[in-house]
Design a protein around this motif. Structure first.
Motif, PDB file in Angstrom:
ATOM      1  N   VAL B 274       0.806  -1.228   0.000  1.00 43.58           N
ATOM      2  CA  VAL B 274       0.000   0.000   0.000  1.00 43.58           C
ATOM      3  C   VAL B 274       0.838   1.276   0.000  1.00 43.58           C
ATOM      4  O   VAL B 274       0.291   2.374   0.043  1.00 43.58           O
ATOM      5  CB  VAL B 274      -0.941   0.053   1.235  1.00 43.58           C
ATOM      6  CG1 VAL B 274      -1.927  -1.103   1.215  1.00 43.58           C
ATOM      7  CG2 VAL B 274      -0.153   0.058   2.536  1.00 43.58           C
ATOM      8  N   ASN B 278      -0.812   4.931  -0.097  1.00 50.37           N
ATOM      9  CA  ASN B 278      -0.829   5.611   1.200  1.00 50.37           C
ATOM     10  C   ASN B 278      -0.160   6.980   1.088  1.00 50.37           C
ATOM     11  O   ASN B 278      -0.698   7.996   1.549  1.00 50.37           O
ATOM     12  CB  ASN B 278      -0.103   4.702   2.215  1.00 50.37           C
ATOM     13  CG  ASN B 278      -0.095   5.263   3.629  1.00 50.37           C
ATOM     14  OD1 ASN B 278      -0.277   6.452   3.837  1.00 50.37           O
ATOM     15  ND2 ASN B 278       0.140   4.406   4.601  1.00 50.37           N
ATOM     16  N   LEU B 284      -7.113   4.210   3.646  1.00 56.67           N
ATOM     17  CA  LEU B 284      -6.944   2.776   3.850  1.00 56.67           C
ATOM     18  C   LEU B 284      -8.055   2.268   4.752  1.00 56.67           C
ATOM     19  O   LEU B 284      -8.643   3.028   5.515  1.00 56.67           O
ATOM     20  CB  LEU B 284      -5.597   2.468   4.515  1.00 56.67           C
ATOM     21  CG  LEU B 284      -4.320   2.945   3.825  1.00 56.67           C
ATOM     22  CD1 LEU B 284      -3.094   2.502   4.633  1.00 56.67           C
ATOM     23  CD2 LEU B 284      -4.218   2.419   2.408  1.00 56.67           C
ATOM     24  N   ARG B 294      -5.838  -2.228   3.543  1.00 58.90           N
ATOM     25  CA  ARG B 294      -5.896  -2.147   2.086  1.00 58.90           C
ATOM     26  C   ARG B 294      -6.522  -0.812   1.715  1.00 58.90           C
ATOM     27  O   ARG B 294      -7.272  -0.235   2.521  1.00 58.90           O
ATOM     28  CB  ARG B 294      -6.693  -3.310   1.511  1.00 58.90           C
ATOM     29  CG  ARG B 294      -8.126  -3.336   1.990  1.00 58.90           C
ATOM     30  CD  ARG B 294      -8.804  -4.626   1.562  1.00 58.90           C
ATOM     31  NE  ARG B 294     -10.194  -4.646   1.995  1.00 58.90           N
ATOM     32  CZ  ARG B 294     -10.889  -5.748   2.145  1.00 58.90           C
ATOM     33  NH1 ARG B 294     -10.363  -6.913   1.895  1.00 58.90           N
ATOM     34  NH2 ARG B 294     -12.150  -5.689   2.528  1.00 58.90           N
ATOM     35  N   PRO B 295      -6.199  -0.304   0.523  1.00 59.47           N
ATOM     36  CA  PRO B 295      -6.792   0.966   0.126  1.00 59.47           C
ATOM     37  C   PRO B 295      -8.297   0.792  -0.074  1.00 59.47           C
ATOM     38  O   PRO B 295      -8.738  -0.262  -0.561  1.00 59.47           O
ATOM     39  CB  PRO B 295      -6.119   1.275  -1.217  1.00 59.47           C
ATOM     40  CG  PRO B 295      -4.970   0.343  -1.320  1.00 59.47           C
ATOM     41  CD  PRO B 295      -5.291  -0.852  -0.499  1.00 59.47           C
ATOM     42  N   SER B 315      -4.958  -3.865  -4.023  1.00 58.06           N
ATOM     43  CA  SER B 315      -6.139  -3.309  -3.360  1.00 58.06           C
ATOM     44  C   SER B 315      -6.845  -4.346  -2.501  1.00 58.06           C
ATOM     45  O   SER B 315      -7.432  -4.020  -1.484  1.00 58.06           O
ATOM     46  CB  SER B 315      -7.114  -2.719  -4.374  1.00 58.06           C
ATOM     47  OG  SER B 315      -7.782  -3.737  -5.074  1.00 58.06           O
TER      48      SER B 315
END
Lengths: 102, 479
Positions: B274, B278, B284, B294-295, B315
């Protein structure tokens, strides 16, 4: 130490690459990264850490862990697992943190 | 495909910039280019494929049995990319992305800025940290690392090779080593025995997914050739006297057992990489099932930032097949957003792709539940280095957490964890979970490291090498 499978070191189909490792002549194959070539030579340590000086070698082989840092052609902190091995390369193990100007 | 060699070959802007040439990135780039968009695909490796199809166009292995047909399927994806109009920049570092869709890229020590109208991040997965004592010793590496050496250089570990951990990749690597004629000495299986109880409710879906047949073949091949030690509940690695490492492990209440090894290969699942998302500011979210951040993204992969989509395992961990299909969806959506088709046409093209995703997806939950690593192995052991770069131990984390440190960003200030070159990639989840455990709250409440660009180390010289206009100089020069 890592061993090449017979089909992966067939000199008819694969090109040898010559480089130096800490001043000594060494050999790998085209398609190797610097870290892979070192492992095939039985070098599982490629640096000492900047914090405590403990030995480290490649952990992830995919550019994430930064434990395969070596000095390549005079430039320190190179990720050995991401740099393709090239003819005539000068590779050195890295002691501690990168020197200023290198 | 046009292969670019250096940053000077780049245009200042593209319709779509895709980061990562794994299954998702290749599919997204190929799809977007098929709709007439100008696409730049940037990748860190020297050839396309990502980790799962690593070196697919140049592996020295000819015997297809060794890596298996699932690997060779990557060739078709790479061929589609080669036949496309995508501009491909290999060997590149992406160190910056912002909400204005400006990228900072470097190749061979020279940097450049590129602007995109849409950004697709397909940064893939990385192996979950395995913070046991001794995981930093030379001779200890991740299972994925050994697999990379096999794919890219045709190398296998020699001598006594012990695999330890849990997850599909551990078994896949074992089966590939068996097929290569070099079966590992043993597998120390850390899959918590209680996981079956949680996984069984997802079993009907798994039965109807393509993973069932694959998984059974894999397990049978490995179990016939390799000693499997199930139910390992404690693990530490010590430097060996006559070997690289000695594993010390427990099975429940039984006394400690020891095993000598020349190579230890660790693995306990994968988590989304990420860092770039990020640092770009994408929100997130915590997944309790997959025990990772996770995004946040929607059904097209759109993140919380307009214009940035995140797709593939970067993702949500779902495997190579789904990653490629979701990459294709992100490519379609980019084409729609940039006016190459309307939403109706996009949805029509997406329908069969979504149907295929569903067939794989119904097997995922079972795998997630069965191979969820135990809390014990996700939390750092007292003597283990939680942060490998700055050499911060689990004990230090716990001591400082007890002082009332609320989250990983404050932990950084106290201990420097996450501030080394890997930028938290190998300690982020460990630190978050250690703080959460100390506070008795969920990692969702603790949050993740706040990362900033550059997301990979670059030199000041690289930044200075960037092309600049008179106005840029005027902005910083004192008159």
């Amino acid at each position: 130490m890592f061993q090449r499978l017979p089909e992966a070191c067939d000199s008819a189909s694969r090109t040898s690459i010559h480089f130096t490792l800490d001043g000594l002549p060494a050999e790998g194959f085209a398609g190797d990264t610097v870290a892979a070539a070192l492992l095939a030579l039985g070098r599982d340590t490629c640096r000492q850490t900047a914090v405590s000086g403990s030995p480290r070698g490649p952990y992830c082989m995919m550019g994430v862990c930064f434990d395969c840092l070596v000095v390549i052609d005079g430039v320190g902190n190179r990720q050995g697992c991401l740099v393709p091995l090239r003819e005539g390369m000068v590779v050195e193990t890295q002691a501690g943190k990168r020197e200023i100007g290198r | 495909m046009t292969r670019l060699e250096q940053v000077s070959d780049l245009q200042p802007s593209y319709d779509v910039v895709v980061v990562g040439a794994g299954p998702a990135g290749m599919a997204a780039a190929t799809e977007a280019a098929a709709h007439g968009l100008e696409v730049l695909l940037v990748d860190e490796a020297v050839s396309p494929g990502g980790q799962i199809f690593r070196a697919i166009t140049q592996t020295p292995l000819r015997n297809r049995e060794v890596l298996g047909e699932d690997y060779w399927r990557g060739r078709a994806a790479a061929d589609s990319l080669l036949a496309s109009g995508v501009h491909y920049l290999p060997g590149a570092t992406v160190w910056h992305l912002d909400a204005g869709l400006q990228f900072g890229l470097s190749v061979g020590g020279r940097a450049a800025a590129v602007t995109a109208r849409r950004a697709v991040l397909a940064t893939g997965a990385l192996e979950r940290p395995f913070p046991v004592k001794g995981w930093t010793l030379p001779g200890v590496m991740s299972a994925g690392a050994a697999q990379t050496l096999l794919k890219a250089s045709g190398m296998v570990p020699q001598g006594r090779v012990v695999l330890a951990g849990t997850g599909p990749l551990l078994w896949l690597l074992a089966s590939q080593l068996v097929a290569a004629g070099h079966p590992p000495t043993a597998i120390l299986d850390t899959t918590p025995t209680g996981n079956w109880r949680h996984a069984v409710r997802a079993f009907p879906g798994f039965l109807r997914s393509p993973y069932l047949a694959k998984g059974l073949r894999l397990l049978m091949r490995v179990r016939r050739a390799v000693r499997v030690v199930p139910g390992v509940t404690e693990l530490a690695i010590e430097p060996g006297a006559s070997c690289a490492a000695e594993l010390v492990f427990h099975r429940g209440m039984r006394p400690a057992e020891r095993m000598a090894a020349d190579h230890v290969l660790l693995h306990q699942g994968v988590t989304p990489n990420v860092n770039l998302a990020n640092a770009a500011g994408c929100a997130l979210e915590w997944s309790e099932l997959q025990a990772c951040f996770r995004p946040r993204s929607d059904a097209w992969g759109r993140s919380s930032i307009e214009g940035i989509a995140i797709t593939g395992d970067g993702s949500r961990i779902a495997g190579a097949e789904i990653a490629a299909l979701r990459g294709q969806l992100a490519g379609l959506d980019a084409a729609c957003e940039l006016g190459r088709m309307d939403a109706e046409a996009r949805d029509k093209l997406a329908a069969p792709i979504r149907a295929r995703i569903a067939t794989y997806d119904r097997g995922r939950e079972f795998l997630d539940r069965l191979y969820r690593p135990s809390d014990h192995f996700r939390l750092p052991h007292d003597e283990a280095l939680a942060c490998r770069c700055e050499e911060v131990t689990g004990r230090q984390l716990r001591e400082v957490a007890a002082l009332g440190v609320p989250g990983p960003n404050q932990m950084k200030s106290m201990l420097r964890c996450g501030m080394g070159p890997c930028q938290g990639r190998l300690c982020g989840l460990t630190v978050v979970e250690a703080v959460a455990a100390a506070r008795g709250v969920s990692p969702a409440d603790v949050g993740y490291y706040r990362l900033r660009s550059p997301v990979k180390p670059i030199t000041v010289a690289e930044i200075a090498s960037m092309p600049r206009k008179a106005s840029d100089e005027k902005a910083v020069l004192r008159v």
